[in-house]
Design a protein around this motif. Structure first.
Motif, PDB file in Angstrom:
ATOM      1  N   TRP A 148       0.855  -1.188   0.000  1.00  0.00           N
ATOM      2  CA  TRP A 148       0.000   0.000   0.000  1.00  0.00           C
ATOM      3  C   TRP A 148       0.894   1.242   0.000  1.00  0.00           C
ATOM      4  N   PRO A 149       0.606   2.213  -0.847  1.00  0.00           N
ATOM      5  CA  PRO A 149       1.409   3.442  -0.826  1.00  0.00           C
ATOM      6  C   PRO A 149       1.368   4.148   0.537  1.00  0.00           C
ATOM      7  N   LYS A 150       2.530   4.675   0.939  1.00  0.00           N
ATOM      8  CA  LYS A 150       2.573   5.527   2.143  1.00  0.00           C
ATOM      9  C   LYS A 150       2.230   6.968   1.793  1.00  0.00           C
ATOM     10  N   ASN A 151       2.417   7.294   0.538  1.00  0.00           N
ATOM     11  CA  ASN A 151       2.049   8.612   0.018  1.00  0.00           C
ATOM     12  C   ASN A 151       1.053   8.434  -1.112  1.00  0.00           C
ATOM     13  N   PRO A 152       0.000   9.257  -1.189  1.00  0.00           N
ATOM     14  CA  PRO A 152      -0.325  10.319  -0.232  1.00  0.00           C
ATOM     15  C   PRO A 152      -0.685   9.751   1.150  1.00  0.00           C
ATOM     16  N   PRO A 153      -0.515  10.539   2.207  1.00  0.00           N
ATOM     17  CA  PRO A 153      -0.733  10.042   3.570  1.00  0.00           C
ATOM     18  C   PRO A 153      -2.141   9.512   3.828  1.00  0.00           C
ATOM     19  N   SER A 154      -3.125  10.005   3.099  1.00  0.00           N
ATOM     20  CA  SER A 154      -4.515   9.571   3.310  1.00  0.00           C
ATOM     21  C   SER A 154      -4.878   8.328   2.504  1.00  0.00           C
ATOM     22  N   TYR A 155      -3.896   7.734   1.804  1.00  0.00           N
ATOM     23  CA  TYR A 155      -4.203   6.611   0.913  1.00  0.00           C
ATOM     24  C   TYR A 155      -4.870   5.461   1.664  1.00  0.00           C
ATOM     25  N   ARG A 156      -4.282   5.035   2.772  1.00  0.00           N
ATOM     26  CA  ARG A 156      -4.823   3.878   3.493  1.00  0.00           C
ATOM     27  C   ARG A 156      -6.230   4.154   4.013  1.00  0.00           C
ATOM     28  N   GLU A 157      -6.404   5.267   4.681  1.00  0.00           N
ATOM     29  CA  GLU A 157      -7.725   5.581   5.249  1.00  0.00           C
ATOM     30  C   GLU A 157      -8.779   5.659   4.154  1.00  0.00           C
ATOM     31  N   THR A 158      -8.427   6.284   3.029  1.00  0.00           N
ATOM     32  CA  THR A 158      -9.378   6.441   1.922  1.00  0.00           C
ATOM     33  C   THR A 158      -9.778   5.083   1.338  1.00  0.00           C
ATOM     34  N   ASN A 159      -8.803   4.209   1.137  1.00  0.00           N
ATOM     35  CA  ASN A 159      -9.091   2.901   0.557  1.00  0.00           C
ATOM     36  C   ASN A 159      -9.879   2.016   1.511  1.00  0.00           C
ATOM     37  N   GLU A 160      -9.582   2.095   2.787  1.00  0.00           N
ATOM     38  CA  GLU A 160     -10.340   1.307   3.763  1.00  0.00           C
ATOM     39  C   GLU A 160     -11.776   1.820   3.879  1.00  0.00           C
ATOM     40  N   GLN A 161     -11.943   3.122   3.779  1.00  0.00           N
ATOM     41  CA  GLN A 161     -13.291   3.701   3.812  1.00  0.00           C
ATOM     42  C   GLN A 161     -14.099   3.253   2.606  1.00  0.00           C
ATOM     43  N   TYR A 162     -13.473   3.292   1.422  1.00  0.00           N
ATOM     44  CA  TYR A 162     -14.158   2.858   0.203  1.00  0.00           C
ATOM     45  C   TYR A 162     -14.522   1.373   0.289  1.00  0.00           C
ATOM     46  N   THR A 163     -13.593   0.564   0.800  1.00  0.00           N
ATOM     47  CA  THR A 163     -13.844  -0.874   0.915  1.00  0.00           C
ATOM     48  C   THR A 163     -15.040  -1.154   1.820  1.00  0.00           C
ATOM     49  N   GLN A 164     -15.107  -0.469   2.950  1.00  0.00           N
ATOM     50  CA  GLN A 164     -16.227  -0.666   3.866  1.00  0.00           C
ATOM     51  C   GLN A 164     -17.554  -0.272   3.224  1.00  0.00           C
ATOM     52  N   SER A 165     -17.528   0.719   2.352  1.00  0.00           N
ATOM     53  CA  SER A 165     -18.743   1.118   1.625  1.00  0.00           C
ATOM     54  C   SER A 165     -19.106   0.107   0.546  1.00  0.00           C
ATOM     55  N   LEU A 166     -18.077  -0.530  -0.013  1.00  0.00           N
ATOM     56  CA  LEU A 166     -18.293  -1.438  -1.152  1.00  0.00           C
ATOM     57  C   LEU A 166     -18.807  -2.809  -0.723  1.00  0.00           C
ATOM     58  N   ILE A 167     -18.376  -3.302   0.417  1.00  0.00           N
ATOM     59  CA  ILE A 167     -18.710  -4.672   0.823  1.00  0.00           C
ATOM     60  C   ILE A 167     -20.215  -4.940   0.818  1.00  0.00           C
ATOM     61  N   PRO A 168     -21.064  -4.063   1.423  1.00  0.00           N
ATOM     62  CA  PRO A 168     -22.508  -4.351   1.359  1.00  0.00           C
ATOM     63  C   PRO A 168     -23.070  -4.313  -0.056  1.00  0.00           C
ATOM     64  N   VAL A 169     -22.478  -3.500  -0.926  1.00  0.00           N
ATOM     65  CA  VAL A 169     -22.922  -3.466  -2.331  1.00  0.00           C
ATOM     66  C   VAL A 169     -22.578  -4.796  -3.002  1.00  0.00           C
ATOM     67  N   ALA A 170     -21.376  -5.284  -2.753  1.00  0.00           N
ATOM     68  CA  ALA A 170     -20.962  -6.575  -3.314  1.00  0.00           C
ATOM     69  C   ALA A 170     -21.860  -7.697  -2.810  1.00  0.00           C
ATOM     70  N   ASP A 171     -22.171  -7.680  -1.513  1.00  0.00           N
ATOM     71  CA  ASP A 171     -23.056  -8.712  -0.946  1.00  0.00           C
ATOM     72  C   ASP A 171     -24.433  -8.666  -1.606  1.00  0.00           C
ATOM     73  N   LYS A 172     -24.922  -7.455  -1.833  1.00  0.00           N
ATOM     74  CA  LYS A 172     -26.241  -7.321  -2.460  1.00  0.00           C
ATOM     75  C   LYS A 172     -26.209  -7.867  -3.888  1.00  0.00           C
ATOM     76  N   LEU A 173     -25.154  -7.547  -4.634  1.00  0.00           N
ATOM     77  CA  LEU A 173     -25.040  -8.018  -6.013  1.00  0.00           C
ATOM     78  C   LEU A 173     -24.958  -9.542  -6.070  1.00  0.00           C
ATOM     79  N   LEU A 174     -24.176 -10.140  -5.181  1.00  0.00           N
ATOM     80  CA  LEU A 174     -24.060 -11.601  -5.167  1.00  0.00           C
ATOM     81  C   LEU A 174     -25.391 -12.252  -4.798  1.00  0.00           C
ATOM     82  N   GLY A 175     -26.130 -11.611  -3.875  1.00  0.00           N
ATOM     83  CA  GLY A 175     -27.449 -12.122  -3.517  1.00  0.00           C
ATOM     84  C   GLY A 175     -28.430 -12.061  -4.679  1.00  0.00           C
ATOM     85  N   LEU A 176     -28.396 -10.957  -5.413  1.00  0.00           N
ATOM     86  CA  LEU A 176     -29.280 -10.813  -6.571  1.00  0.00           C
ATOM     87  C   LEU A 176     -28.918 -11.822  -7.668  1.00  0.00           C
TER      88      LEU A 176
END
Length: 335
Positions: A148-176
């Motif tokens: 994972w890039p150390k720069n930009p400094p917000s890279y990790r937080e941003t990607n983890e935030q996006y992942t947490q938003s994506l997981i329920p969408v992925a679960d919904k798609l797999l269910g459908l």
């Protein structure tokens, strides 16, 4: 440095107005001669907030059978999470080259994760006009922050935030997708390893190319994963092969593009189709995309779901460990 990066080659090529010969693909593969011009492929656009559940299941199922690709809107991921994901990814690729090389794939490394250039899926041995970054984002036990890039400094937080938003969408798609096969909500996910599934993020960086008619970003391929959930930027590039022709796929701001991958085609015993697609490049602008590949664990065995196998519909695929499927595909061996 083991491999000269396409981003650096592009800087020199744009000054010269030419590209190196190893990037020039055969004429019968070039986008200008194989694309239906003036037509944008109207892949299905599906509203995930549709209150008519049966209609939603039917739309996803039909798109997966007929197209292998669809776009979803009203998916629930905040627009700012998507724009921040794009922002930090772009900032990484704009870093000085030596900073990017810190997380490059080591010499002799056979894994996928890390910053790199070479692709297995090359057209007739020609190189794609793209650099990339791969790293797993989920589950936590599979994450290696070294890549994972150390720069930009917000890279990790941003990607983890996006992942947490994506997981329920992925679960919904797999269910459908599961219900579209006449199964219970969780059966497709179960056939992929349930909560042990890996989420692999990739960032594709396609620099501006002085001769876009002579090369491709990524050559024609299907994804090995179960589904791919992709965020593009606004620069056109994704193409889909349908009815014996290549078509551009329309860009819809803040929509997610969903690809049916090989593992869903296998699980469904061929009812859902893995989409055959490629990427073109642009003369003036850099294209970027952020596909998230949902993959079974390497040791997990994937095969047609037994409930879908009948005397009239025998199994069309072998059941095998995902890592063995990947090995066969990358080395162009029979499955």
């Amino acid at each position: 440095m083991e491999i000269e990066r396409v981003q650096e080659i592009a800087s020199l090529s744009n000054l010269k107005g030419t590209i190196p010969s190893e990037f020039i693909i055969l004429e019968n593969e070039q986008a200008t001669t194989t694309t239906i011009h003036g037509a944008v492929l109207e892949v299905p656009v599906i509203d995930l907030c549709n209150p008519d559940d049966q209609s939603l299941v039917a739309s996803i199922s039909e798109a997966s059978k007929s197209w292998g690709i669809f776009q979803v809107v009203n998916h629930g991921i905040p627009n700012e999470h998507i724009s921040e994901l794009q922002k930090v990814g772009k900032e990484f690729f704009e870093l000085p080259q030596d900073e990017k090389e810190v997380i490059a794939k080591p010499i002799g490394y056979e894994g996928v994760e890390g910053y790199g250039t070479k692709h297995q899926k090359e057209v007739e041995g020609k190189k794609g006009w793209v650099d990339h970054l791969f790293h797993r984002v989920w589950p936590p036990s599979a994450v290696n922050y070294h890549y994972w890039p150390k720069n930009p400094p917000s890279y990790r937080e941003t990607n983890e935030q996006y992942t947490q938003s994506l997981i329920p969408v992925a679960d919904k798609l797999l269910g459908l997708l599961s219900r579209g096969l006449g199964l219970e909500d969780g059966e497709v996910k179960q056939g992929l390893g349930c909560e042990d599934m890996f989420y692999m993020l990739k960032i594709n960086y396609y620099p501006a190319c002085p001769c876009p008619e002579l090369d491709l970003g990524l050559g024609p391929h299907t994804d090995m994963s179960s589904i791919t959930i992709l965020v593009p930027n606004e620069v056109q590039g994704l193409q889909v092969f349908k009815d014996d022709h290549w078509y551009d796929v329309a860009y819809i701001p803040n929509a997610l593009i969903v690809h049916i991958g090989d593992q869903i085609e296998i699980l469904s015993n061929g009812k859902y189709k893995s989409v055959y697609h490629r990427t073109t490049v642009n003369k003036e602008k850099t294209r970027m995309s952020w596909p998230m590949f949902l993959e079974p664990p390497p040791e997990f065995e994937v095969g047609p779901i037994p409930k879908l196998i009948t005397q009239d519909n025998p199994s069309k695929f072998k059941t095998k460990k995902y890592k063995d499927f990947v090995d066969c595909k990358l080395n162009k061996l029979p499955q």
